[in-house]
Design an enzyme around this catalytic site. Sequence first.
Site, PDB file in Angstrom:
ATOM      1  N   ASP A   1       0.936  -1.302  -0.008  1.00 31.95           N
ATOM      2  CA  ASP A   1       0.083   0.112  -0.004  1.00 31.95           C
ATOM      3  C   ASP A   1       0.940   1.220  -0.020  1.00 31.95           C
ATOM      4  O   ASP A   1       1.674   1.452   1.081  1.00 31.95           O
ATOM      5  CB  ASP A   1      -0.831  -0.211   1.348  1.00 31.95           C
ATOM      6  CG  ASP A   1      -2.119   0.998   1.153  1.00 31.95           C
ATOM      7  OD1 ASP A   1      -1.971   1.981   0.280  1.00 31.95           O
ATOM      8  OD2 ASP A   1      -2.786   0.624   1.902  1.00 31.95           O
TER       9      ASP A   1
ATOM     10  N   ASP B   1      -3.318   2.402  -5.747  1.00 25.62           N
ATOM     11  CA  ASP B   1      -2.268   2.373  -4.895  1.00 25.62           C
ATOM     12  C   ASP B   1      -1.965   1.027  -4.023  1.00 25.62           C
ATOM     13  O   ASP B   1      -1.033   1.344  -3.011  1.00 25.62           O
ATOM     14  CB  ASP B   1      -2.060   3.684  -4.221  1.00 25.62           C
ATOM     15  CG  ASP B   1      -3.481   3.883  -3.271  1.00 25.62           C
ATOM     16  OD1 ASP B   1      -3.986   2.900  -3.054  1.00 25.62           O
ATOM     17  OD2 ASP B   1      -3.273   4.653  -2.466  1.00 25.62           O
ATOM     18  N   GLU B   2      -2.777   0.251  -4.096  1.00 23.63           N
ATOM     19  CA  GLU B   2      -2.532  -0.853  -3.314  1.00 23.63           C
ATOM     20  C   GLU B   2      -2.945  -2.332  -3.983  1.00 23.63           C
ATOM     21  O   GLU B   2      -3.866  -2.247  -5.071  1.00 23.63           O
ATOM     22  CB  GLU B   2      -3.359  -0.940  -2.031  1.00 23.63           C
ATOM     23  CG  GLU B   2      -4.852  -1.006  -2.348  1.00 23.63           C
ATOM     24  CD  GLU B   2      -5.574  -0.685  -1.009  1.00 23.63           C
ATOM     25  OE1 GLU B   2      -5.349  -1.547  -0.077  1.00 23.63           O
ATOM     26  OE2 GLU B   2      -6.578  -0.035  -0.913  1.00 23.63           O
TER      27      GLU B   2
END
Length: 397
Positions: free
Chosen positions: A13, A103-104
């Site tokens: 993350d 983003d993860e």
Amino acid sequence: MFVSGGATILHADLDAFYASVEQRDDPGLRGRPVIVGGGVVLAASYEAKAYGVRTAMGGGQARRLCPRAVVVPPRMSAYSAASKAVFAVFRATTPLVEGLSIDEAFLDVHGLRRSPEDVAVRLRREVAEEIGLPITVGVARTKFLAKVASGVAKPDGLLVVPPDGELEFLRPLPVRRLWGVGRATAEKLARFGVTTVGDVADMPESTLVTLLGPGAGRHLHALARNRDPRPVRTGVRRRSMGSQRALGRRRRSPAELDAMLVGIVDRLGGRLRKARRVCRTVTLRLRFEDFARATRSHTLAQATDDTERILETARGLLAAAAPMIGTRGLTLIGLSLGNLHDDRAVQLALPFDEDPSKGGAVDGAVDGVRERFGSSAITRAVLLGRDQGLSVPLLPD
DNA sequence: TCTGGGGTCCTAGGACCC
DNA sequence: TCTGGGGTCCTAGGACCC
């Protein structure tokens, strides 16, 4: 091969993603509180978070909390490019990558030569050195635990939950840490004195089901008792695509609303075709001054990526919603396209009296496609509905 | 604390079918 | 004629996530 004892799932993350990209690209922003977004906070750097600035907070409040903060407009294309680069590092680590958002991602690293912890250390170093962004990684036996672990380890951290330390790690956590517990559910649980994951684990499943419904109740019961059998899945495709626009307080004329709708449909049509997909369901989203929301949707008989066809449908929905809008202040208008299919699909017409859910009709139709497009053409068939026949993608979805 | 833009999944009722 | 049980699809709303 390394025998890990089971803790082989990584949740990676990126930290304060948009703000970190801004700090990376402008050295003058490094070490300073940075807020991305104007009206509301899209992302805040950890320097800004120290002042209490949070994602989704109103811009005015954020500036009051942290007057020194540098506010920058979002640069979506820069974030998208950074995301692609980071995902390339993920995929170089293992092919078993499941993206969750820009983003993860989850990575399944079982069977690699190195230990999961080594893999995580190396992954963090590569993202920092090659892409210049801080990333936090949680490592555990299940997806859920890995995600909780990364949340606890933030920012710029690494946390491994050993299989024999799972309950010890899990039980004291606040219920809000459970994936799927937001404000509404947390408040419901608090009314029963339930505040920690341990409290939830000690409740009978039937009580949770009564309180939250069968889906959420069973899901939460399982997670709190540390049961999460979900595997890391690759190749998950998006199921809907949307675009929306906030309108502010000002009243908009019907002509203005129509112009906005045209803009939204144009944008979505482009994205749809670029992704080589077609949609069947068009949903109009509205929000009013008092933050009440409403949706109106329509499902087409034939899937489409045609801007005119989508616009016509959207206009029909808006016209149907006009009485509801009335004199209430409209503060948001948006459109979501659902029921997405691959645009290379061939729509097969079936004989009127044949039910496509029965095998014979499908087999016959599929044979027909194989004759026309080659025997390796069909990878998956999508049933569009009793009257629509079959949608058969000619290339992998 | 008055709020952006992008998503996911679940629930519940009604229509319709067998 | 009235009745049951099971299934799918569509629509609308809600909760949640980043």
